[in-house]
Scaffold this motif. Sequence first.
Motif, short mmCIF file in Angstrom:
data_model
loop_
_atom_site.label_atom_id
_atom_site.label_comp_id
_atom_site.label_asym_id
_atom_site.label_seq_id
_atom_site.Cartn_x
_atom_site.Cartn_y
_atom_site.Cartn_z
N UNK A 144 -0.02 0.74 -6.72
CA UNK A 144 -1.40 0.67 -7.20
C UNK A 144 -1.64 -0.65 -7.92
N UNK A 145 -2.91 -0.95 -8.12
CA UNK A 145 -3.28 -2.14 -8.90
C UNK A 145 -4.70 -1.98 -9.43
N UNK A 146 -4.95 -2.62 -10.58
CA UNK A 146 -6.31 -2.71 -11.12
C UNK A 146 -6.90 -4.01 -10.60
N UNK A 147 -7.95 -3.89 -9.80
CA UNK A 147 -8.53 -5.09 -9.21
C UNK A 147 -9.85 -4.73 -8.53
N UNK A 199 0.91 4.63 0.44
CA UNK A 199 -0.47 4.52 -0.02
C UNK A 199 -0.57 3.55 -1.19
N UNK A 200 -1.42 2.56 -1.02
CA UNK A 200 -1.71 1.61 -2.10
C UNK A 200 -3.11 1.90 -2.62
N UNK A 218 2.17 5.81 7.95
CA UNK A 218 1.20 4.74 8.09
C UNK A 218 1.08 4.00 6.76
N UNK A 219 0.67 2.75 6.85
CA UNK A 219 0.38 1.97 5.64
C UNK A 219 -1.10 2.12 5.35
#
Length: 254
Positions: free
Chosen positions: A96-99, A71-72, A48-49
Amino acid sequence: MSIHHKPDQSFDSIADKFQRNIYGTTKGRLRHELLMHYLTPFIERSSMRILEAGGGSGEMAEELLKLGHRVHVIDISSDMIELAKKRCARYPGFSCEVNEIQQHDSPEKYDFILCHAVMEWLTDPLSIIPSLISLLGQHGHLSLSFFNKDAHLFGNVLYGNFDYIAKGFNVPNRVRLNPNNAVKPQDVIDCLGELQLNVVHKAGLRCFHDYVRDKTIQQSHYQQLKEMELEYGTQAPFMWLGKYFHLIAQNPAA
């Protein structure tokens, strides 16, 4: 999100302390294990997303990656994202991201979105729910857990913290690891209903653990406490006393 608002809580500079305080205690361990127990029936479908909004150090993300999901992780704290990278970068499905969650944009919708122990740190906790739903695909699931305002009141009455209650739970020297805005479970349930999501699961997390008079029992009888949590955590009236509350809601077909 407006740039003029009071900033939401970030754990930059105290990420390691946060990690120790949350996952190095029976409180954090039990919350994590209960969440995994309740999530398991919904995440058995492979690949799964998944979006973890406010994913912190990647503890939950790693569990999902091990199951073969993509997994994001998004978090407002760059220090937390660095911890998540150290934990999860070896998994091919990790990103991943910083936001800020409200600023996240995605070309494709997610099958599952997790937002755990995030709402209570926001200036306006319920405002995040529409943002999350906008990223959710048809039939997708949204998992929310949050600090329970009703249980917070109940616990403080038990401890005799009447001045704290009278001040609306506001103190001048607030500990940074104490949530800013506890949330009433019924308010979240009502909000999900207004946004046309179907609540398919609800449970209290730590309905008993935090209330035991002898705190040594939390370690010496951890397994027995966990068994009680699993047996009664989805039953009224006990679920409503969980220090954290957990909901899973499904997005209906358009």
